[in-house]
Design a protein around this motif. Structure first.
Motif, PDB file in Angstrom:
ATOM      1  N   THR A 180      31.905  93.883  62.437  1.00 61.96           N
ATOM      2  CA  THR A 180      32.921  93.558  61.595  1.00 61.96           C
ATOM      3  C   THR A 180      32.859  92.196  61.178  1.00 61.96           C
ATOM      4  OG1 THR A 180      34.051  92.997  63.722  1.00 61.96           O
ATOM      5  CG2 THR A 180      34.615  95.082  62.837  1.00 61.96           C
ATOM      6  N   ARG A 181      32.132  91.238  61.885  1.00 64.51           N
ATOM      7  CA  ARG A 181      31.712  89.855  61.566  1.00 64.51           C
ATOM      8  C   ARG A 181      30.952  89.773  59.863  1.00 64.51           C
ATOM      9  NH1 ARG A 181      29.103  87.623  66.743  1.00 64.51           N
ATOM     10  NH2 ARG A 181      27.847  89.104  66.390  1.00 64.51           N
ATOM     11  N   ALA A 182      30.006  90.735  60.229  1.00 69.08           N
ATOM     12  CA  ALA A 182      29.069  90.982  59.002  1.00 69.08           C
ATOM     13  C   ALA A 182      29.903  91.255  57.860  1.00 69.08           C
ATOM     14  CB  ALA A 182      28.045  91.824  59.215  1.00 69.08           C
ATOM     15  N   ARG A 183      30.629  92.310  58.011  1.00 65.08           N
ATOM     16  CA  ARG A 183      31.399  92.597  56.804  1.00 65.08           C
ATOM     17  C   ARG A 183      32.421  91.675  56.518  1.00 65.08           C
ATOM     18  NH1 ARG A 183      30.371  97.523  55.649  1.00 65.08           N
ATOM     19  NH2 ARG A 183      29.479  98.758  57.289  1.00 65.08           N
ATOM     20  N   ALA A 184      32.921  90.999  57.246  1.00 68.92           N
ATOM     21  CA  ALA A 184      33.778  89.785  56.655  1.00 68.92           C
ATOM     22  C   ALA A 184      33.073  88.824  55.947  1.00 68.92           C
ATOM     23  CB  ALA A 184      34.674  89.201  57.986  1.00 68.92           C
ATOM     24  N   LEU A 185      31.820  88.436  56.269  1.00 69.40           N
ATOM     25  CA  LEU A 185      31.236  87.450  55.791  1.00 69.40           C
ATOM     26  C   LEU A 185      30.564  88.052  54.304  1.00 69.40           C
ATOM     27  CD1 LEU A 185      29.259  85.721  58.649  1.00 69.40           C
ATOM     28  CD2 LEU A 185      31.000  84.839  57.413  1.00 69.40           C
ATOM     29  N   ALA A 186      30.209  89.358  54.427  1.00 69.58           N
ATOM     30  CA  ALA A 186      29.444  90.034  53.258  1.00 69.58           C
ATOM     31  C   ALA A 186      30.783  89.742  51.982  1.00 69.58           C
ATOM     32  CB  ALA A 186      29.056  91.141  53.618  1.00 69.58           C
ATOM     33  N   GLN A 187      31.833  90.218  52.635  1.00 68.11           N
ATOM     34  CA  GLN A 187      33.059  90.371  51.691  1.00 68.11           C
ATOM     35  C   GLN A 187      33.392  89.048  50.998  1.00 68.11           C
ATOM     36  OE1 GLN A 187      35.410  93.309  51.848  1.00 68.11           O
ATOM     37  NE2 GLN A 187      36.167  92.501  49.864  1.00 68.11           N
ATOM     38  N   ALA A 188      33.284  87.823  51.813  1.00 67.30           N
ATOM     39  CA  ALA A 188      33.476  86.685  51.516  1.00 67.30           C
ATOM     40  C   ALA A 188      32.597  86.074  50.539  1.00 67.30           C
ATOM     41  CB  ALA A 188      33.892  85.750  52.533  1.00 67.30           C
ATOM     42  N   PHE A 189      31.287  86.135  51.075  1.00 65.96           N
ATOM     43  CA  PHE A 189      30.005  85.137  50.695  1.00 65.96           C
ATOM     44  C   PHE A 189      28.784  86.111  49.819  1.00 65.96           C
ATOM     45  CE2 PHE A 189      31.729  82.885  54.096  1.00 65.96           C
ATOM     46  CZ  PHE A 189      32.116  81.590  53.404  1.00 65.96           C
ATOM     47  N   TRP A 190      28.860  87.319  49.618  1.00 63.07           N
ATOM     48  CA  TRP A 190      27.916  87.863  49.137  1.00 63.07           C
ATOM     49  C   TRP A 190      28.414  88.610  47.662  1.00 63.07           C
ATOM     50  CZ3 TRP A 190      25.181  91.754  53.253  1.00 63.07           C
ATOM     51  CH2 TRP A 190      24.347  90.882  53.889  1.00 63.07           C
ATOM     52  N   PRO A 191      27.581  88.458  46.562  1.00 66.70           N
ATOM     53  CA  PRO A 191      26.667  87.928  46.582  1.00 66.70           C
ATOM     54  C   PRO A 191      26.558  86.557  46.712  1.00 66.70           C
ATOM     55  CG  PRO A 191      26.983  88.600  44.375  1.00 66.70           C
ATOM     56  CD  PRO A 191      28.238  89.058  45.336  1.00 66.70           C
ATOM     57  N   GLY A 192      25.560  85.880  47.312  1.00 71.30           N
ATOM     58  CA  GLY A 192      25.412  84.473  47.498  1.00 71.30           C
ATOM     59  C   GLY A 192      24.285  83.924  48.445  1.00 71.30           C
ATOM     60  N   PRO A 193      24.447  82.770  48.797  1.00 68.64           N
ATOM     61  CA  PRO A 193      23.340  81.891  49.622  1.00 68.64           C
ATOM     62  C   PRO A 193      23.369  82.035  51.129  1.00 68.64           C
ATOM     63  CG  PRO A 193      24.711  80.318  48.710  1.00 68.64           C
ATOM     64  CD  PRO A 193      25.270  81.776  48.201  1.00 68.64           C
ATOM     65  N   LEU A 194      23.586  83.456  51.533  1.00 68.67           N
ATOM     66  CA  LEU A 194      24.092  83.262  53.006  1.00 68.67           C
ATOM     67  C   LEU A 194      23.024  84.626  53.549  1.00 68.67           C
ATOM     68  CD1 LEU A 194      25.566  82.796  55.578  1.00 68.67           C
ATOM     69  CD2 LEU A 194      27.250  84.421  54.934  1.00 68.67           C
ATOM     70  N   SER A 195      22.273  84.422  54.649  1.00 71.62           N
ATOM     71  CA  SER A 195      21.479  85.182  55.237  1.00 71.62           C
ATOM     72  C   SER A 195      21.813  85.561  56.496  1.00 71.62           C
ATOM     73  CB  SER A 195      20.007  84.871  55.253  1.00 71.62           C
ATOM     74  OG  SER A 195      19.446  84.535  53.997  1.00 71.62           O
ATOM     75  N   LEU A 196      21.972  86.594  56.846  1.00 70.51           N
ATOM     76  CA  LEU A 196      22.708  87.270  58.363  1.00 70.51           C
ATOM     77  C   LEU A 196      21.606  87.801  58.783  1.00 70.51           C
ATOM     78  CD1 LEU A 196      25.896  89.027  57.091  1.00 70.51           C
ATOM     79  CD2 LEU A 196      25.670  86.338  57.741  1.00 70.51           C
ATOM     80  N   VAL A 197      21.158  87.303  60.293  1.00 70.27           N
ATOM     81  CA  VAL A 197      20.297  87.870  61.354  1.00 70.27           C
ATOM     82  C   VAL A 197      20.997  88.828  62.244  1.00 70.27           C
ATOM     83  CG1 VAL A 197      18.716  87.428  63.126  1.00 70.27           C
ATOM     84  CG2 VAL A 197      18.828  85.821  61.082  1.00 70.27           C
TER      85      VAL A 197
END
Ligand code: TXA
Ligand code: MG
Length: 329
Positions: A89-106
């Motif tokens: 869910t954290r990844a989903r929230a960040l993807a929603q807010a910042f993708w497409p964009g300069p953020l890589s998630l491990v």
């Protein structure tokens, strides 16, 4: 290799403004296991089909990159990325807010992940990102596969922010360089490790840590708060050939000056001001090109004026500290 438009052979390092024919040629090269350099909003990437072991191995070969340093894998959209990793869910929230964009998630590799294990370099995780740049996006859609893409520079050198930078340093290793003009962000993506209980910032970058915190809570800093290390941060990085002198309050006539703000120091042999207005966003966009321009053999050093930590200043200072430290060790 042939240039489809003219029928003439592609020379190594051929720079092309992409159109439909060029995207088709790029996709053909990538599906055959070859390398194509392409722009993202952060820096230019050296791309290969992330599902092809041999193609990914060719990236390590071309860059002279240590095998223990994993690669970021690029996807056209969040759905495509979510299929290959444990997208919580954290990844989903960040993807929603910042993708497409300069953020890589491990994130942990998903069961049945199709991405080559070489991209993970022996780790159980994979770094995923959805770039915003129109050329990167169009390429990902044309090839229809995820692309492994580190910055398109020899290992340990400055990241490229123009097609010409790529051609200068890797031109003989890559048949095709897609030209999308200068990269608008100019610094690499933020790398955030979400594979553990607490989010850990492995590399400050195009999205500030403060901007992430409303979505995932407190973000630990890899260098200060944890024992966790980003594999890529173990080696020296982002280094020009000339030594860097940080927080300079004076400058000599045999030195270059990397200036910031309305009152650049006087007396340098050569000066580039990252932002007359003192704007960190403008400064980030020009940082790597400025370091290249100032890295001249006839000069003793590059003196760097202080840059405030606010906003993208944190990522700028991270790169400058690394560039300076690699001279000491
Ligand atoms: O902006 C960017 O991120 C550019 C563009 C082309 O997307 N790419 C880029 O890739 O900067 P590279 O390879 O130069 O830097 C990737 C960083 C390295 O520090 C690497 O160690 C880290 O991300 N990384 C990649 N996969 C990782 C993983 N599974 N775990 C921890 N760190 C990882
Ligand atoms: Mg790099």
């Amino acid at each position: 290799m042939t240039d489809t438009a003219s029928g003439t052979p592609l020379r190594g390092g051929q720079i092309r403004r992409p159109d439909a024919m060029v995207y088709a040629e790029a996709a053909r090269i990538l599906r055959a296991g070859g390398l194509v350099a392409f722009p993202t909003e952060t820096v230019y990437g050296l791309g290969a089909d992330a599902t092809d072991d041999k193609a990914v191995a060719a990236i390590f070969e071309a860059k002279g990159r240590p095998r223990f340093n994993p690669l970021i894998v690029h996807f056209a959209d969040a759905e495509a990325a979510a299929g290959e990793v444990a997208f919580d869910t954290r990844a989903r929230a960040l993807a929603q807010a910042f993708w497409p964009g300069p953020l890589s998630l491990v994130l942990a590799r998903a069961l049945g992940c199709r991405v080559s294990l070489l991209c993970s370099a022996g780790l159980a995780t994979l770094a995923v990102r959805v770039p915003k740049h129109g050329v990167g996006q169009a390429l990902l859609r044309a090839v229809g596969r995820p692309l492994a893409a580190p910055s398109a520079n020899p290992s340990g050198a400055l990241s490229p922010t123009t097609a010409a930078h790529v051609a200068e340093s890797l031109g003989d290793k890559v048949p095709l360089i897609l030209d999308g003009g200068p990269c608008p962000v100019g610094l690499e993506s933020t790398v955030l490790d979400l594979s553990g209980a607490d989010p850990v910032l492995l590399r400050p970058g195009g999205v500030t840590a403060e901007a992430l915190e409303p979505f995932v809570g407190r973000v630990l800093r890899a260098d200060q708060d944890t024992d966790i290390k980003s594999p890529g941060m173990l080696t020296s990085h982002y280094a020009p050939d000339r030594p860097l002198r940080l927080d300079a309050t004076d400058v000599g006539p045999d030195e270059a000056l990397l200036a910031f703000g309305p009152a650049p120091l006087a007396g340098a042999a050569r000066t580039v001001n990252l932002s007359q207005a003192g704007d960190p966003v403008e400064a980030a966009a020009g940082l790597f090109a400025a370091l290249r321009a100032l890295d001249r053999p006839e000069l003793a050093a590059i003196a760097v004026m202080p840059i405030p930590q606010a906003g993208l200043g944190a990522a700028i200072n991270d790169r400058l500290r690394r560039a300076a430290a690699s001279r000491e060790g």
